[in-house]
Design an enzyme around this catalytic site. Structure first.
Site, short mmCIF file in Angstrom:
data_model
loop_
_atom_site.label_atom_id
_atom_site.label_comp_id
_atom_site.label_asym_id
_atom_site.label_seq_id
_atom_site.Cartn_x
_atom_site.Cartn_y
_atom_site.Cartn_z
N LYS A 70 0.86 -1.19 0.00
CA LYS A 70 0.00 0.00 0.00
C LYS A 70 0.89 1.23 0.00
O LYS A 70 1.80 1.35 0.83
CB LYS A 70 -0.93 0.03 1.20
CG LYS A 70 -1.85 1.28 1.16
CD LYS A 70 -3.04 1.17 2.06
CE LYS A 70 -2.71 1.46 3.50
NZ LYS A 70 -3.92 1.49 4.35
N ARG A 113 -11.37 -1.63 5.92
CA ARG A 113 -10.64 -2.64 6.69
C ARG A 113 -10.29 -2.15 8.09
O ARG A 113 -10.25 -2.93 9.04
CB ARG A 113 -9.41 -3.15 5.94
CG ARG A 113 -8.27 -2.17 5.67
CD ARG A 113 -7.32 -2.00 6.85
NE ARG A 113 -6.02 -1.49 6.45
CZ ARG A 113 -5.29 -0.69 7.18
NH1 ARG A 113 -5.75 -0.21 8.34
NH2 ARG A 113 -4.10 -0.30 6.76
N GLN A 141 -13.53 7.63 8.82
CA GLN A 141 -13.38 6.52 9.74
C GLN A 141 -14.52 6.46 10.75
O GLN A 141 -14.95 5.37 11.15
CB GLN A 141 -12.03 6.61 10.47
CG GLN A 141 -10.86 6.17 9.63
CD GLN A 141 -10.96 4.70 9.24
OE1 GLN A 141 -11.66 3.92 9.84
NE2 GLN A 141 -10.23 4.34 8.20
N GLY A 219 -7.08 6.78 15.72
CA GLY A 219 -6.63 7.99 15.06
C GLY A 219 -5.37 8.57 15.66
O GLY A 219 -4.53 7.87 16.22
N SER A 293 -5.33 0.58 17.54
CA SER A 293 -5.17 0.18 16.14
C SER A 293 -4.08 1.02 15.50
O SER A 293 -4.08 2.25 15.61
CB SER A 293 -6.49 0.39 15.39
OG SER A 293 -6.32 0.19 14.02
#
Length: 322
Positions: A70, A113, A141, A219, A293
């Site tokens: 990516k 995803r 998001q 974030g 995340s």
């Protein structure tokens, strides 16, 4: 050699949330089993710029080896232009020959995803009786997380806060949620919280959080991703998608470590480890759980492979000689 090209609309149509959630669960399990190689992302950020480009490679071996890459530009001012802050491509390469097999829009992959991974974490870690969701942020998001999390918990109430009030009101109106006037109002008494901002400073305080809450922290502006205060990190059972990524890129985690509030063993587990049973999940109804995340290239690989499979089945995209 034939190359499949898929645009943003095609990726959005092919990457259904329910299927992506299951693909992310398998991708993270595969990571925990050591079946994929995922180095840290490389970031190129000019000194005078607020923008940067990130390169995220991954490799999966086995019977059908595959490389993915990516390439994503992060442009913080894009939401003011009506654009996703993440722009770029995901490319798949044959793991035996190196031939380029597919290239597709990265904005759609990233939006869907990322939320699907948070849904996996929420399914594992949030209390079964979770009924209130609080979201900080009202961008791409936030929207995708609202869709994803509703698939794993039955929320009776959703509150959204964003510094730009009209953005929060717009998302609330289209999703049956409630726009509120402060971050505290959004997260206080929430059973599940999502932080989906571009902040480089904490966006909530530990005292606002309900006993037994679960947080999905996605974030913060790279490369100094930061949304949580030290007290929240210290008081939590802390999970991530990959330890190495958290240790190098999650500055809310690093802040707590450098302050001496936590030790180097504070990360209880990776989500994939919980999935395969090598790390424990929630230990009590009162426990505060955090999923930090970071976004992994293996998630892009799995999402892109899923999209290509569905595109072949439906005849979607454009095949070009390459």
């Amino acid at each position: 050699m034939s190359l499949l090209v898929l645009n943003q609309q095609e990726v959005e149509e092919l990457l259904d949330m329910e299927g992506c959630i299951e693909a992310m669960a398998e991708a993270l399990s595969s990571l925990a089993r050591g079946e994929v190689h995922v180095p840290l992302r490389a970031v190129v950020k000019p000194p005078s710029e607020d923008t940067f480009i990130g390169l995220m490679p991954a490799h999966r071996g086995g019977g059908v080896p595959l490389y993915s890459l990516k390439t994503v530009c992060v442009m913080p001012d894009n939401p003011q232009r009506g654009l996703d802050a993440h722009q770029g491509t995901v490319t798949l390469f044959d793991g035996e020959t190196g031939e380029t097999r597919a290239i597709m829009n990265a904005s759609a992959i990233t939006a869907i995803r990322t939320a699907a991974v948070s849904a996996v974490a929420t399914r594992l870690l949030a209390r079964e009786d979770a009924r209130e969701l609080g979201i900080l942020g009202a961008g791409v998001q936030a929207r995708s997380h609202l869709e994803a999390l509703r698939r794993v918990r039955d929320f009776a109430r959703v509150r959204i806060y964003a510094p730009t009030a009209e953005h929060a009101r717009a998302l609330a109106a289209e999703s049956g949620a409630e726009a509120v006037g402060s971050a505290e109002e959004a997260v206080r008494d929430a059973d599940v919280v999502v932080t989906a901002t571009s902040s480089v400073e904490p966006v909530l305080e530990r005292e606002w959080l309900k006993q037994g809450a679960h947080l999905n922290v996605i974030g913060g502006r790279p490369p100094t991703m930061r949304e949580l205060d030290v007290a929240t990190v210290a008081d939590s059972a802390f999970y991530t998608d990959k330890r190495e990524s958290a240790e190098n890129e999650a500055h809310d985690y690093r802040d707590a470590l450098e302050a001496g509030a936590i030790g180097s063993d504070h990360i209880r587990g990776e989500i994939g480890e919980v999935l395969i049973g090598s790390a424990p999940g929630r230990q009590s109804p009162e426990e505060l759980t955090v999923f930090r995340s970071l976004g992994l290239a293996v998630e892009d690989l799995a999402a892109a492979e899923y999209v290509v499979r569905r595109a072949r089945e439906r005849g979607a995209g454009v095949e070009v000689d390459f």
